[in-house]
Each structure stands twice: as structure tokens, then as C-alpha cells.
Design a protein around this motif. Sequence first.
Motif: not given
Length: 440
Positions: A342, A344, A346, A384, A386, A388, A425-427
Motif C-alpha cells: 500500500d 498513501y 497526502t 488522502v 490510498h 493498493s 507507506y504508513q497510513q
Amino acid sequence: AVDGSTEHFVNLVSDYTSRASLEETVIQTKGPLLLGEIATIVDGGAERETISRIDGREAVAVTLLRDRQANLLELSRATRRSIDRLNRELAVDGVELVVQSDAAEVIEENIGDIRSLALLGGLLAIAVLWIFLRNLRLVAIVAAAIPISVLISLNLFYALDITINTLSLVGIAIAIGMLVDNSIVVLENIYRQLSRRGDAHTAVVAGVSEVWRAVAASTLTTICVFLPFAFSGNTLVRVLGRHVGISIISTLLVSLAVAFLLIPVFTYRLFAAGGAADPTSSFQAVSQRHRLVQIYTLLLKSCLRFPARTVIVAVVALFVSVLLCLAVSINAPREAELDRFDLYATMPGGTTLDLADQQALEMDARLADIAEVAERRIDIKAEVLHLSFDLEEGYREIAGRDIGGVKKDVRERLEKGFPRLQFGYQQPRSQARSGGGGGG
């Protein structure tokens, strides 16, 4: 909205009962400037806040939540059957239903692992007992203790309101390696008593009576190690203790009952029916002439003859083990070789959903030619994105890159094309939308 690209939010502290009262809200005292003069107020439903896309095509994301009483595996199978039927019916309209995430898949994989572990435990028990007993019927008795203990322990799961999930299956997997020990100890001692006494009934009673304290103490000691975790004040520890710990405890308790009740009964029926070979000659042959027994005897005599050397070797082995553990914990762990990841993005404050969707389409176009990626999914919110990525099976053979190389390529392409966005890579934490000023 301003130019269709940004949004401004006004915090209202008064209670409004009609659209007219909203229009009369004072935005600026000089004038005065009313909200109705600069904005069109619509009394309607909430605006769309998210968009989902798969390989650039717009999609509708649907989340199914199961009822507490529903079986997750059965629900998953029924849902997939319905999806297959709907896909056949909607194919003429160009609509396709795709499963993005299914919690039942993890459970099914773990169940497969449990079956493999149970089979492996049975095979190891067969190998060990065959080395010392050379009797397949006796070995089959121990192998039967594995499914019996696991299946009976599932009834305790129901009584304690514990579901079959990843944590509870991990507990069962750990317990499988230990539950065989009780049956092996009891069975081997009965076999040894039979080689001395000859009478099946006397051998079974004497064999169990001789080892039951040691077997019970060993099992209860293990149970006491896991029991406090189920009552911890820390929520995470308590959840782990409840599912993993209780799984181990229940399986070991059942295995203890199996070792003390079923194993003696099975063994007695086997010996009473004359189904076992001459235990005396077989046991003596193993004890006196088996190479493993002879090696162990020599090693034991050496340890007893040189106790100081034995203690030094044990201490050195302990320190080496500690150093190896520290080295493993200090070294950076290698990235797990998964088949998906995943990312992310911003968005700048004030970005509208339409603008975020437009940028998501541009991102998807930039990433469309990465051969290792089988499917791209983007969940779009105003603040945001996301992203995948599901990789092709055997993706490493396509361009000789591991998952780290693919992730680096994806991120470099996006950072080059969208320098104003932040990628990670971190939400990210929930982003606060920029708000407009208000006065009254």
C-alpha cells in the motif's frame, strides 16, 4: 467551493431551524456581509466524500459486516457464490464485482497450516515411537490423540465464547507440538511395564500410576505460564492471552485427559487382544542394542564423569544464544516478501474530491506500464489517496526485481510527477481540512 478546486468550511455555533436563518448569518460585520450573499445554500443530502477506482475504472466499494452469530467461512463462501452469480448477470452491462479483501481467506490459510502441523506432529510422533517401540499399532494410538484433543478443545472455545480466528489457531498450532508429549510418556511407560510384568491390566495401571504426577505437573506448569495473560490489565496482552493462551490451555487440558483415560484404554484393548508383538524382546532390543540409545548412554556417562566441563559448555551455549538473539534484534529486519503493498498520498489542504480524483487518474496512468503489478486500486478522499497494488504471481521473474524494487519504482514515478504531494507507506493521521474564517 472556489473555482471548483478548493473548499472552505465555516464553523457555526448557533442553532438553525431553517435555510433562511442560515442565509442571514453574518460573515463580516462591516457592511454587513451575510452568508446568503456569497453562497448558495442547498438543503439536501450529504455530498459524495469518497471514490474508488480499480485499474483506472470507477468502482463502488461495499463493506460487508457479519453478524456475531454468523460463521465467517460459510458467509464468505455464500458471498462469493452470490458474487459469481451477479457477475454473470451484470456482464452484459460491463459491470464486474471484485473481492478486495476477505478475512476468511486468512482463516482458511491458517486452517490449512493447522492441518499441516497436525500431520507433521503425527508423523514425528510415529517416527520417534517407531524408533523406540517398533510397533505401528501403538504409534497409531498416539497419532489419534492429536485430532481427538483438538476437536474436544473446540467445545471449550464455544463455552468461553472464543471464535476460531488467527490468534486462536496460532494457540492450537503451538499446543499441537506439546499435546503429543503426554500421550507418548504414558504409552511408553505402559509399554515398559508390560515388558516387565506381562499382564496387560497390571501394566496399564502401573504404567499410568507411575508417571501421572510428572505428566500432570509438567502440563499444569505450562498452563500456569499462559494463564496470567488472560487476566492482564493491558488490553492487547489480554486479547492475546484470551485467544492464544486459552487455546493452548484448553488443548493441553484435553490432552491430559486423553493421556490418562483414552490412551490407557486403547493400549489395554490392544494388548488384551494380543495385537502387540512380544514387548519384552522388543523393549530389551531397543534398550540394549539401538545405536541412538548407545550414543545417549555414552554422552550421559561423559557428562557425569566431567561435570565441570558439562557446566562450562552449558554456560557458553547460553551466552552464545543470548548474543545471537541480540544480533537478530539489532539488525534491521528484511522486508517481508509479500505479493501486495500500500502507498498513501497526502493531498494539500482544501483539495476537493473532484481534483483528488483527477490526480488519482493521472497517477494510475503513470503506473499502468509496471509489468509486475497485476491490479491497481485507489481509494480517493479529498485529503488522502490510498493506493493498493497486487503483484503478479512470480513477479520477481518478470524484471528481476523484488518487492522493494517495485515499491521504489512506484514511489519515484509518483514523486516525480506530483512534487507537491507527500507519499508514504504508513497510513497518515486523519487530515484536517482547511477552514474558512467566520464572524458574527
